[in-house]
Design an enzyme around this catalytic site. Structure first.
Site, PDB file in Angstrom:
ATOM      1  N   LYS A   1      -7.645  -2.446  -6.502  1.00 14.72           N
ATOM      2  CA  LYS A   1      -7.935  -2.303  -7.932  1.00 14.72           C
ATOM      3  C   LYS A   1      -7.013  -3.210  -8.737  1.00 14.72           C
ATOM      4  O   LYS A   1      -5.812  -3.280  -8.485  1.00 14.72           O
ATOM      5  CB  LYS A   1      -7.730  -0.850  -8.388  1.00 14.72           C
ATOM      6  CG  LYS A   1      -8.135  -0.608  -9.840  1.00 14.72           C
ATOM      7  CD  LYS A   1      -9.643  -0.677 -10.008  1.00 14.72           C
ATOM      8  CE  LYS A   1     -10.073  -0.569 -11.476  1.00 14.72           C
ATOM      9  NZ  LYS A   1      -9.858  -1.852 -12.197  1.00 14.72           N
ATOM     10  N   THR A   2      -7.611  -3.893  -9.703  1.00 17.57           N
ATOM     11  CA  THR A   2      -6.847  -4.693 -10.652  1.00 17.57           C
ATOM     12  C   THR A   2      -6.422  -3.836 -11.834  1.00 17.57           C
ATOM     13  O   THR A   2      -6.966  -2.762 -12.078  1.00 17.57           O
ATOM     14  CB  THR A   2      -7.690  -5.870 -11.184  1.00 17.57           C
ATOM     15  OG1 THR A   2      -8.914  -5.338 -11.712  1.00 17.57           O
ATOM     16  CG2 THR A   2      -7.976  -6.890 -10.098  1.00 17.57           C
ATOM     17  N   GLY A   3      -5.476  -4.353 -12.586  1.00 19.55           N
ATOM     18  CA  GLY A   3      -5.084  -3.740 -13.854  1.00 19.55           C
ATOM     19  C   GLY A   3      -4.486  -4.821 -14.723  1.00 19.55           C
ATOM     20  O   GLY A   3      -3.817  -5.727 -14.223  1.00 19.55           O
TER      21      GLY A   3
ATOM     22  N   SER B   1      -4.965  -0.172 -15.323  1.00 21.92           N
ATOM     23  CA  SER B   1      -6.169   0.293 -14.620  1.00 21.92           C
ATOM     24  C   SER B   1      -5.931   0.640 -13.156  1.00 21.92           C
ATOM     25  O   SER B   1      -6.809   1.227 -12.516  1.00 21.92           O
ATOM     26  CB  SER B   1      -7.275  -0.754 -14.728  1.00 21.92           C
ATOM     27  OG  SER B   1      -7.742  -0.831 -16.066  1.00 21.92           O
TER      28      SER B   1
END
Length: 264
Positions: free
Chosen positions: A197-199, A51
């Site tokens: 942003k995380t992923g 992501s």
């Protein structure tokens, strides 16, 4: 299970085999140009961006005109779209897309761009290995490359990409950068604006199934205050437990940031 975290997990759930060298993960801080200031662990191993690829996707969307601002376009859910969460079955805006990692919104954007323009952007951004082939023999790179085995990027490469973003060296307008930054906003720290942003997802086994005995999580972004900037990239590779790898990565970055920011 927090819904936002679950959405990020599901959105990034189609990952490739995990390189053995990446087992220790990485914690990297860099200056505003993307040059590392401190590193811990393996920061050179390439991994699927999951992501975190929504950051370059947002830049592409605003630059191309597909995305207008933080609330437009508001696209309706359609039967057949990925619907892992109730939140994914609702009309989605750019802000909501980023918050809940709505996979079909990303795919709507990449399908609108087409493979030629998507590849052109990835090349111009010099993003990771630039490989948008997707899954072998399936010709699905346009909608799956960042979730599967082809597109990969290392923490060091993420830092260089983010360095170009925050220093205005990517081939996009200031307005595109401002809109993208707005939908990446995180809680402030001591007057510093945080964007990130995380992923998260699972590696794939040789037979193509998901290895649910191992998780990989990202948290990438930057802190800014006046003319000062600090880039952070963190990967966590772990066995499933009470805490998702992406949440752990984010929490560890927020725990480490105050001390790092005081040095600037």
């Amino acid at each position: 299970m927090p819904r936002i975290l679950l959405s990020g997990l599901l959105a990034a759930g189609l990952l490739c085999s995990l390189p053995a060298s990446a087992a220790s993960g990485c914690l990297l801080f860099a200056d505003g140009s993307g040059k590392p200031i401190s590193t811990e662990g393996d920061c050179a191993a390439q991994l699927p961006p999951a992501s975190t690829f929504k950051i370059p996707l947002a830049l592409m969307g605003y630059d191309s005109g597909f995305l207008v601002d933080e609330q437009l376009p508001a696209l309706p859910f359609k039967p057949g779209d990925a619907d892992f969460l109730p939140e994914w079955r609702e009309t989605t805006t750019p802000s909501r897309w980023m918050t809940y990692s709505v996979i079909w919104y990303s795919q709507r954007l990449t399908e609108w761009l087409g493979m030629a323009r998507l590849q052109q952007y990835v090349d111009r951004f010099d993003y990771g290995n630039r490989d948008l082939a997707g899954n072998p023999g399936k010709h699905d790179g346009l909608t799956q490359a960042w979730l599967s085995s082809s597109l990969a990027i290392s923490p060091q490469e993420q830092a260089r990409f983010l360095g170009k973003l925050v220093s205005g060296k990517l081939p996009v307008s200031a307005q595109t950068l401002n809109h993208t930054s707005a939908i990446l906003r995180q809680p402030d720290i001591d007057g510093w604006q945080i964007h990130g942003k995380t992923g998260m997802g699972y590696p794939k086994l040789l037979d193509g199934s998901l290895n649910r005995e191992q998780q990989i999580g990202w948290f990438v972004g930057w802190a800014s205050k006046q003319d000062k900037k600090l880039i952070f990239v963190h990967t966590v590779i772990q066995k499933p437990g009470k805490q998702f790898a992406s949440l752990r990565a984010k929490e560890e970055v927020f725990a480490a940031l105050p001390a790092q920011l005081k040095k600037l």
